[in-house]
Write a protein that holds these residues in place. Structure first.
Motif, PDB file in Angstrom:
ATOM      1  N   UNK A 340      48.195  42.548  53.270  1.00  0.00           N
ATOM      2  CA  UNK A 340      47.202  42.133  52.201  1.00  0.00           C
ATOM      3  C   UNK A 340      48.230  41.889  50.603  1.00  0.00           C
ATOM      4  N   UNK A 341      47.402  41.478  49.399  1.00  0.00           N
ATOM      5  CA  UNK A 341      48.488  41.566  48.371  1.00  0.00           C
ATOM      6  C   UNK A 341      46.641  41.314  47.464  1.00  0.00           C
ATOM      7  N   UNK A 342      47.428  41.911  45.928  1.00  0.00           N
ATOM      8  CA  UNK A 342      47.299  42.501  45.469  1.00  0.00           C
ATOM      9  C   UNK A 342      47.477  41.619  44.026  1.00  0.00           C
ATOM     10  N   UNK A 343      46.242  41.593  42.554  1.00  0.00           N
ATOM     11  CA  UNK A 343      46.520  40.982  41.620  1.00  0.00           C
ATOM     12  C   UNK A 343      45.448  42.185  40.557  1.00  0.00           C
ATOM     13  N   UNK A 344      46.428  42.602  39.564  1.00  0.00           N
ATOM     14  CA  UNK A 344      45.305  42.459  38.127  1.00  0.00           C
ATOM     15  C   UNK A 344      45.095  42.276  37.049  1.00  0.00           C
ATOM     16  N   UNK A 345      44.425  42.135  36.688  1.00  0.00           N
ATOM     17  CA  UNK A 345      44.007  41.699  35.114  1.00  0.00           C
ATOM     18  C   UNK A 345      44.467  42.701  34.254  1.00  0.00           C
ATOM     19  N   UNK A 346      45.985  42.434  33.267  1.00  0.00           N
ATOM     20  CA  UNK A 346      46.947  42.768  32.466  1.00  0.00           C
ATOM     21  C   UNK A 346      46.129  43.101  31.584  1.00  0.00           C
ATOM     22  N   UNK A 347      44.852  42.205  30.877  1.00  0.00           N
ATOM     23  CA  UNK A 347      44.456  42.321  29.911  1.00  0.00           C
ATOM     24  C   UNK A 347      44.008  43.424  29.365  1.00  0.00           C
ATOM     25  N   UNK A 348      43.215  44.291  28.387  1.00  0.00           N
ATOM     26  CA  UNK A 348      43.217  45.389  28.264  1.00  0.00           C
ATOM     27  C   UNK A 348      41.525  45.411  29.039  1.00  0.00           C
ATOM     28  N   UNK A 349      40.907  45.251  28.945  1.00  0.00           N
ATOM     29  CA  UNK A 349      39.763  44.621  29.722  1.00  0.00           C
ATOM     30  C   UNK A 349      39.643  44.686  31.634  1.00  0.00           C
ATOM     31  N   UNK A 350      40.812  44.674  31.821  1.00  0.00           N
ATOM     32  CA  UNK A 350      40.736  44.712  33.300  1.00  0.00           C
ATOM     33  C   UNK A 350      39.541  43.774  34.027  1.00  0.00           C
ATOM     34  N   UNK A 351      39.741  43.146  34.057  1.00  0.00           N
ATOM     35  CA  UNK A 351      38.179  42.229  34.384  1.00  0.00           C
ATOM     36  C   UNK A 351      38.945  42.369  35.597  1.00  0.00           C
ATOM     37  N   UNK A 352      37.368  42.438  36.884  1.00  0.00           N
ATOM     38  CA  UNK A 352      37.562  42.302  38.224  1.00  0.00           C
ATOM     39  C   UNK A 352      37.851  41.046  38.752  1.00  0.00           C
ATOM     40  N   UNK A 353      38.613  40.708  39.941  1.00  0.00           N
ATOM     41  CA  UNK A 353      39.698  39.652  40.434  1.00  0.00           C
ATOM     42  C   UNK A 353      38.954  39.004  41.700  1.00  0.00           C
ATOM     43  N   UNK A 354      39.166  37.842  42.297  1.00  0.00           N
ATOM     44  CA  UNK A 354      38.619  37.460  43.192  1.00  0.00           C
ATOM     45  C   UNK A 354      39.605  36.729  44.050  1.00  0.00           C
TER      46      UNK A 354
END
Length: 726
Positions: A340-354
């Protein structure tokens, strides 16, 4: 006498022989005689005709003589006398230069030498004070002074500052007669420039500076400029900027623009708005060339505060690692999750990632990824022996803004499982001599395994169960991953059995155990007494050496390729000869070829001459045929001359008969077409052009009976008949 104010010259010559009766004549010669000085020839009085200037000529030497007016003979010897011009103060002092230029450093001490001026007086320095010059300053006080006797100009005021005043103009007077009343004078101008010294420290015009920088600013990019002012010039105004303290000491840097003396603030590391959005720095500006004489004026540096506000920018997702390494066994089932790989939106909005797999790195689509949670799973079987490493790239993009995406490499290592059976290391060509003895080693076998063994491969060899008891050979496992084939009996006969097939079972020692059965082909061969092979054929052919199987196969392939090439070449030649005039995908009978070439008529002498057919005697019988090679065996034949006015039909029949009886004719059929209609044709003209002029009606109904190919003609002519009837 004075050169400017003429004075009379009182001088008289008189001879003792002069009785006053006018018999004597006085003449004058020498310097200026007749021009500057003249003499009265009767009385001997000498007078000056113009003003005398001592500076031009201080001494004149004249010669005078009295002569008899009648005879012209001198009555006395010639007399010489000297006229000396006494000096008067008629010349003012003159400076050697009209304008003097000088420079001194600012802040110089009192009495510092500036420049020396010099004036000269043309009057006689040995006579009175006419040439004694005294210097004085008319303009330039209180800043400068001049020594009266030497003309040396010196500073007279302390701490003259270039920044306050840079240029000074001083007027110096030179006066003769020792400066006394009535003396003559001259003046000159001295331009004095104060040169710069580093007596001013740099100063920031404001104490605080504020800048804004987006968090996406790449490293080494400038975000702002600051400048400290320095009243000095040139190298004394050069400034070096530095960051002395602050919470962004390691995040930002500052360099100096040598042309503008500005401090350029740059980003050293990547900014992160979510981590820190405000940095406060203390920047210091320092002179690079400090003059120790002016250190008492204070430190030659200044400092200011810089506030840097980091602005938020929509950033792409960030993976938890810079790269991923995943290990998976090659026998993993399809659709199994391997990592599994994991990525996150670093912005304050924390937008979902695909998540997705870059298919340029996985062209065979061996792997897939769950777009929601980043789980990587297999979609095709893996084989370590085919490909050990799979290097793919996973893309993470924001769902709301797919343009914001990032990539991460994923290195997938396929681990080995024991899924390959051992096999022979090479192809063995084994033979046994007919005169072999029992227990004789004829071949040593070795094996390889595509699988990886961490402790080393261990192979075991044995005969297949069906050959263990009935075989004419035995197999001995050497326990070192090799085995030997031995003869079981004495003597073999190739006439009874020329080839033996020996099945060998090879097993590995891993889990699960893998085994394979390999067949060794043993040929019976004739050998000499030393065991060297002579022949392996059933016939008793004795050859010291023979061609190997590979060589025979290669020769056979070459022969086959040569035969195929010859056949293809012959087929192409035949196809080229049979190529029709009109090539079409449809039947050639459906094509009409039109030739719109009209002859030139009787006047056309370049066209075909029909007279050749009319007069067969004009034909050259000796011309050779172009469709066959002429043979020297048959001599050219002579044909009988045709009768005059013979019809062409008889000529053609005669030629046909000759060709039929000619033994040199080619052995194949030839078709010669003659397009001559002849005289008195029963069918008359075949052209339909004249048919339209006839008065007789024709019935074209029979065209309908000729089939569909003539239906169009039947419709056309049938329509014409119906129109005529109507």
């Amino acid at each position: 006498m004075d050169g400017k104010a003429p004075s009379p010259l009182n001088c008289q010559l008189h001879s003792d022989q002069d009785k006053g009766d006018g018999s004597l004549k006085y003449i004058l010669s020498g310097d200026g005689a007749g021009d500057l000085f003249i003499i009265n020839e009767n009385t001997g009085d000498i007078q000056a005709t113009k003003r005398l200037d001592r500076e031009e000529k201080p001494v004149y030497i004249l010669r005078a003589q009295a002569i008899n007016r009648r005879t012209g003979r001198p009555v006395e010897p010639e007399s010489e006398f000297i006229i000396k011009i006494h000096d008067i103060n008629d010349n003012e002092p003159m400076f050697t230069k009209d304008v003097y230029n000088a420079s001194i450093p600012e802040m110089s001490d009192v009495g510092t030498f500036v420049v020396q001026v010099t004036a000269t007086d043309a009057d006689d320095p040995t006579y009175g004070n006419s040439a004694k010059v005294v210097y004085s300053i008319l303009q330039g006080q209180p800043y400068f002074s001049v020594e009266s006797e030497t003309g040396i100009i010196k500073t007279a005021l302390l701490n003259m500052d270039r920044e306050n005043r840079e240029q000074y103009q001083v007027v110096i007077q030179a006066k003769d007669m020792g400066g006394q009343m009535g003396g003559l004078s001259g003046t000159t101008t001295v331009n004095i420039t104060l040169t710069d010294v580093n007596d001013n420290p740099p100063r920031f015009p404001q104490s605080t500076y504020q800048f804004r920088a987006p968090e996406s600013t790449p490293p080494d990019s400038p975000i702002g400029r600051i400048k400290a002012n320095d009243a000095d010039v040139d190298e004394n105004a050069e400034i070096e900027y530095s960051i002395t303290e602050g919470d962004g000491y390691d995040m930002f840097g500052i360099t100096t623009d040598k042309d503008t003396q500005e401090g350029i603030i740059t980003v050293k590391k990547a900014l992160d708005f979510e981590n820190k959005n405000l940095y406060i720095l203390k920047v210091e500006a320092t002179n690079t060339h400090v003059d120790p004489r002016f250190l008492y004026l204070g430190p030659f540096k200044d400092s200011a505060t810089v506030r840097i506000q980091v602005e938020d920018v929509d950033e792409p997702p960030v993976f938890s690692r810079p790269a991923y390494i995943i290990e998976v066994k090659e026998d993993v089932p399809i659709n199994s999750v391997i990592g599994t790989v994991t990525a996150q939106d670093p912005d304050a909005a924390k937008n979902p990632v695909k998540y997705s797999v870059d298919r340029h790195t996985d062209m065979d689509r061996v792997f897939n990824i769950n777009s929601g949670n980043g789980s990587i799973f297999t979609s095709k079987p893996l084989d370590r022996e085919t490909l050990l490493w799979h290097n793919i790239t996973v893309i993470a993009a924001e769902i709301n803004n797919p343009k914001q995406s990032s990539r991460v490499p994923v290195f997938i290592k396929v681990l080995d499982v024991n899924d390959n059976a051992p096999e022979f290391a090479m192809f063995y060509e084994t033979f046994v001599c007919e005169n072999a003895k029992a227990e004789q080693l004829i071949q040593t076998l070795s094996a390889v395994d595509k699988d990886d063994s961490y402790s080393g491969h261990q192979f075991s060899f044995s005969l297949a169960p069906e050959a263990a008891s009935s075989s004419n050979f035995t197999l001995q496992d050497n326990r070192d991953n090799t085995a030997g084939i031995f003869t079981r009996k004495n003597r073999y006969s190739r006439h009874e059995m020329s080839t033996y097939l020996l099945p060998v079972v090879i097993s590995d020692n891993d889990y699960p155990i893998q085994s394979s059965t390999e067949t060794v082909t043993i040929r019976v061969c004739a050998c000499d007494h030393r065991g060297k092979m002579l022949s392996c054929n059933a016939e008793a052919l004795i050859h010291p050496t023979g061609l190997s199987t590979g060589a025979l196969i290669a020769i056979l392939l070459c022969i086959i390729i040569l035969l195929v090439t010859v056949v293809l070449f012959a087929a192409l030649r035949r196809q080229r000869k049979k190529e029709p005039l009109i090539i079409s995908k449809e039947d050639i009978r459906d094509n009409i070829v039109s030739y719109n070439d009209e002859g030139g008529g009787e006047e056309d002498t370049q066209a075909f001459d029909i007279g050749t057919l009319r007069n067969p005697e004009a034909i050259d019988d000796n011309k050779l045929r172009r469709d066959i090679v002429p043979e020297t065996l048959f001599m050219p034949r002579r044909t009988a001359t045709a009768r005059d006015n013979t019809d062409v039909r008889d000529f053609i029949n005669q030629r046909l008969k000759e060709n039929d009886t000619d033994p040199a004719a080619p052995p194949y059929d030839s078709l010669a077409t003659y397009a001559y209609e002849g005289n008195g044709s029963v069918a008359e003209s075949l052209s339909s052009l004249e048919s339209v002029t006839t008065d007789g009606d024709q019935d074209y109904d029979y065209l309908s009976d000729w089939g569909p190919r003539f239906k169009k003609l039947a419709d056309m002519y049938g329509t014409m008949d119906s129109d005529k009837d109507s």
